[in-house]
Design a protein around this motif. Structure first.
Motif, mmCIF file in Angstrom:
data_model
loop_
_atom_site.group_PDB
_atom_site.id
_atom_site.type_symbol
_atom_site.label_atom_id
_atom_site.label_comp_id
_atom_site.label_asym_id
_atom_site.label_seq_id
_atom_site.Cartn_x
_atom_site.Cartn_y
_atom_site.Cartn_z
ATOM 1 N N GLU A 370 45.236 74.015 67.024
ATOM 2 C CA GLU A 370 45.237 74.961 65.907
ATOM 3 C C GLU A 370 46.414 74.700 64.960
ATOM 4 O OE1 GLU A 370 44.416 79.061 66.431
ATOM 5 O OE2 GLU A 370 43.095 78.766 68.155
ATOM 6 N N ASN A 371 47.550 74.270 65.505
ATOM 7 C CA ASN A 371 48.663 73.885 64.630
ATOM 8 C C ASN A 371 48.250 72.770 63.680
ATOM 9 O OD1 ASN A 371 50.464 75.697 65.791
ATOM 10 N ND2 ASN A 371 51.380 74.195 67.164
ATOM 11 N N GLN A 372 47.431 71.848 64.181
ATOM 12 C CA GLN A 372 46.994 70.724 63.358
ATOM 13 C C GLN A 372 46.056 71.193 62.246
ATOM 14 O OE1 GLN A 372 48.218 67.635 63.744
ATOM 15 N NE2 GLN A 372 47.153 67.055 61.869
ATOM 16 N N ILE A 373 45.221 72.154 62.542
ATOM 17 C CA ILE A 373 44.274 72.655 61.542
ATOM 18 C C ILE A 373 44.983 73.494 60.484
ATOM 19 C CG2 ILE A 373 42.251 74.138 61.189
ATOM 20 C CD1 ILE A 373 41.376 73.430 64.033
ATOM 21 N N GLY A 374 45.942 74.308 60.931
ATOM 22 C CA GLY A 374 46.544 75.301 60.049
ATOM 23 C C GLY A 374 47.569 74.727 59.087
ATOM 24 N N ASN A 376 50.987 74.535 56.928
ATOM 25 C CA ASN A 376 52.352 74.689 57.431
ATOM 26 C C ASN A 376 52.464 74.275 58.897
ATOM 27 O OD1 ASN A 376 52.916 75.734 54.919
ATOM 28 N ND2 ASN A 376 52.958 77.866 55.603
ATOM 29 N N ASP A 377 51.477 73.517 59.378
ATOM 30 C CA ASP A 377 51.471 73.031 60.769
ATOM 31 C C ASP A 377 51.587 74.181 61.766
ATOM 32 O OD1 ASP A 377 51.403 70.344 59.883
ATOM 33 O OD2 ASP A 377 53.571 70.374 59.590
ATOM 34 N N SER A 378 50.927 75.292 61.468
ATOM 35 C CA SER A 378 51.027 76.461 62.342
ATOM 36 C C SER A 378 49.663 77.050 62.640
ATOM 37 C CB SER A 378 51.901 77.537 61.699
ATOM 38 O OG SER A 378 51.928 78.702 62.512
ATOM 39 N N PHE A 379 49.504 77.463 63.904
ATOM 40 C CA PHE A 379 48.240 78.055 64.334
ATOM 41 C C PHE A 379 47.941 79.361 63.623
ATOM 42 C CE2 PHE A 379 51.261 80.283 67.004
ATOM 43 C CZ PHE A 379 50.693 81.520 67.267
ATOM 44 N N ILE A 380 48.941 80.001 63.028
ATOM 45 C CA ILE A 380 48.688 81.300 62.391
ATOM 46 C C ILE A 380 47.763 81.166 61.182
ATOM 47 C CG2 ILE A 380 50.858 82.262 63.224
ATOM 48 C CD1 ILE A 380 51.979 82.043 60.427
ATOM 49 N N TYR A 381 47.641 79.955 60.630
ATOM 50 C CA TYR A 381 46.746 79.729 59.494
ATOM 51 C C TYR A 381 45.533 78.877 59.865
ATOM 52 C CZ TYR A 381 50.626 81.454 56.664
ATOM 53 O OH TYR A 381 51.626 82.232 56.119
ATOM 54 N N SER A 382 45.279 78.705 61.153
ATOM 55 C CA SER A 382 44.217 77.793 61.576
ATOM 56 C C SER A 382 42.817 78.364 61.390
ATOM 57 C CB SER A 382 44.408 77.438 63.057
ATOM 58 O OG SER A 382 44.169 78.584 63.877
ATOM 59 N N THR A 404 54.603 85.780 63.891
ATOM 60 C CA THR A 404 54.140 84.863 64.929
ATOM 61 C C THR A 404 54.601 85.375 66.278
ATOM 62 O OG1 THR A 404 54.550 83.071 63.345
ATOM 63 C CG2 THR A 404 53.999 82.444 65.592
ATOM 64 N N ILE A 405 53.664 85.655 67.170
ATOM 65 C CA ILE A 405 54.048 86.236 68.451
ATOM 66 C C ILE A 405 54.813 85.242 69.315
ATOM 67 C CG2 ILE A 405 51.839 85.700 69.559
ATOM 68 C CD1 ILE A 405 52.231 88.395 71.113
ATOM 69 N N TRP A 406 54.569 83.940 69.119
ATOM 70 C CA TRP A 406 55.384 82.957 69.822
ATOM 71 C C TRP A 406 55.562 81.727 68.948
ATOM 72 C CZ3 TRP A 406 50.813 84.313 72.854
ATOM 73 C CH2 TRP A 406 49.706 83.505 72.597
ATOM 74 N N ASP A 407 56.560 80.944 69.301
ATOM 75 C CA ASP A 407 56.855 79.730 68.548
ATOM 76 C C ASP A 407 55.683 78.760 68.661
ATOM 77 O OD1 ASP A 407 57.980 76.781 68.478
ATOM 78 O OD2 ASP A 407 59.440 78.034 67.416
ATOM 79 N N PRO A 408 55.172 78.243 67.533
ATOM 80 C CA PRO A 408 53.992 77.369 67.580
ATOM 81 C C PRO A 408 54.189 76.096 68.384
ATOM 82 C CG PRO A 408 54.385 78.150 65.339
ATOM 83 C CD PRO A 408 55.582 78.536 66.148
#
Length: 509
Positions: A370-374, A376-382, A404-408
């Motif tokens: 999800e980091n790759q999709i999102g 800013n390299d973050s799952f929060i935008y995936s 972000t509940i935890w570090d990506p």
């Protein structure tokens, strides 16, 4: 002494030769993507490799099993006509860190520029993408590819309906104000076989919530199912309308409830859309004739809607619900654990298992995807499952971005954020408010769960059931069905629908 010295020299020479060999065999990597049009919008450019041509690579599976398609991405501030963007060996990806790590074989390669952030999918309407090119990787030659971003996805159009199958799209003032852009709510509707017999008759309604990010057009798939059509057109079938709500939201799935990051989807759905649907499709405008059901995400949403809006529905039929107690957010205790990826024993936490218990992929692997999709390299935008949960359950930061509940990258849990998730913890919310909720939930909670749920959701449901079993004044009469050896949503859809519709019919006034 002399022999030890000779051995050391030989070891150094061997190591140097290995370094030399590796350096000499390293591939040069260059993938150039040229835009055929100008698009001055921020976006994320994705490059996807697929070993199959059964579907276009841009239709990325987002299912991080062993054979997931390699994906490489970077953020861009926009595109200009004729502009060339190069991906090289330093471009990060998943599941491979570098383009140089793509395994030998025949690949089908495609690029897509995702720039429409009000839609959480890579393949949003009007996004631009390339043709598919074929690439043979022999494992030693340089990688030199060229793609042209020369195609554009069409504007959204509703599917064609039929006599008993309809699709609707309604503008939402509440969501449009929140997002500062035109926003819509969508639904697929299956009408009962007696719908046109009496134009003045109103019908009970079942709101069907799909699995994560399930779209409204899934109504067509069910309607075209032969077993369903045989059941639906039988004159003895309960005469109800089924409304298939849409799971799309800018940060993943709306969950049909209000959230700080996605906006007032609860108010929009139940204050704007419900009156529209009631009038448009002759629905009984009374909570006694209104039901909600779904599996997975839909299982959680069914329980949440019946709980948060207890006077709006006459029953929830929940199947394989997402975690209803955040002490078991899958296998993470968000309140006590220090890390989402690694447990107290130093082992990576699994996310998905086979029904025999064999781990298929871990939470860390899923988040890395999800980091790759999102952006800013973050799952929060995936737009993926973990990003969707994070958006719905978490607060918004002062700068307007999702918390972000935890570090990506490390998985370290932010306990200050986790503490703000509690209002979406259904076990906590129900227990805290039982005095007022209990009387309103009598006879309305019908819950199904397999004890080998593939996502470990059975653990949270056990805690939820234990909580309900201890309630007094009133005593809970929630109905739980546990199926030994059953996995996630592991039941036959049409027979189960027949069963629950009979139960719903028995609750009608």
């Amino acid at each position: 002494m002399h022999s030890h010295f000779t051995f050391a020299i030989l070891l150094i020479l061997f190591t140097m030769s290995q370094v030399f060999v590796k350096t000499a065999a390293a591939k040069s990597v260059s993938v150039k993507m040229t835009s055929s049009q100008t698009l001055q919008k921020e976006g994320r450019l994705h490059l996807i490799f697929s070993s199959s041509i059964e579907q276009e690579p841009r239709l990325y599976s987002a299912w991080p099993t062993k054979n997931i398609e390699p994906l490489f991405s970077q953020d861009l501030s926009g595109l200009s006509k004729g502009q060339s963007i190069t991906f090289d060996a330093s471009t990060k990806g998943f599941p491979f860190d570098s383009l140089a790590d793509v395994p030998p074989g025949k690949w089908y390669v495609q690029a897509i520029y995702d720039s429409y952030f009000l839609d959480s999918r890579i393949n949003s309407p009007l996004n631009i993408y390339s043709d598919i090119i074929e690439y043979i990787n022999d494992g030693s030659s340089d990688m030199s590819l060229a793609l042209s971003l020369n195609q554009r996805l069409p504007k959204e159009t509703l599917p064609d309906g039929e006599r008993f199958l309809k699709f609707v799209k309604m503008p939402s003032q509440l969501l449009s104000e929140f997002w500062g852009a035109d926003m819509y709510l969508r639904a697929g509707i299956i009408l009962p076989n007696s719908y046109y017999d009496n134009p003045l008759e109103d019908f009970p309604v079942i709101f069907n919530i799909g699995g994560y990010h399930a779209r409204y057009d899934r109504a067509q798939g069910l309607y075209e199912n032969k077993a369903f059509k045989k059941f639906w057109l039988n004159p003895d079938t309960p005469q109800m309308v089924i409304v298939f709500l849409d799971g799309e939201a800018p940060l993943g799935d709306s969950y049909q409830i209000d959230s700080a990051n996605n906006g007032p989807y609860g108010q929009a759905t139940w204050q704007e859309f419900l009156p529209y649907l009631t009038k448009q499709f002759n629905l009984v405008d009374n909570a006694n004739s209104r039901f909600v059901t779904g599996c997975s995400t839909g299982g959680w949403v069914s329980l949440a809607l019946q709980t948060y809006y207890p006077d709006l529905f006459n029953g929830a039929w929940s199947f394989s619900a997402d975690g209803v107690d955040f002490k078991y957010f899958q296998l993470i205790d968000i309140y006590q654990d220090e890390n989402a990826f690694v447990n107290e024993h130093g082992m990576q936490r699994p996310s998905y298992r086979a029904k025999d218990g064999e781990t298929i992929f871990s939470i860390k692997r899923e988040i890395m995807m999800e980091n790759q999709i999102g952006r800013n390299d973050s799952f929060i935008y995936s737009g993926g499952q973990w990003g969707g949960w994070n958006a719905v359950f978490g607060p918004k930061l002062e700068d307007g971005t999702p918390s972000t509940i935890w570090d990506p990258l490390t998985g370290k849990i932010d306990q200050s954020i986790a503490a703000q998730w509690t209002k979406y913890d259904l076990r906590l919310y129900t227990e805290k408010n039982w005095q007022t909720l209990g009387p309103k939930l009598q006879g309305k909670l019908n819950i199904w769960m397999g004890d080998m749920d593939n996502f470990y959701l059975n653990n949270a449901m056990h805690l939820y059931q234990e909580m309900l079993s201890t309630q007094k004044e009133p005593v809970s009469n929630a109905e739980f069905t546990w199926v030994r050896g059953a996995g996630h949503c592991d039941y036959k859809q049409v027979p189960m629908l027949e069963k629950i519709m009979i139960q719903m019919q028995q609750k009608l006034p």
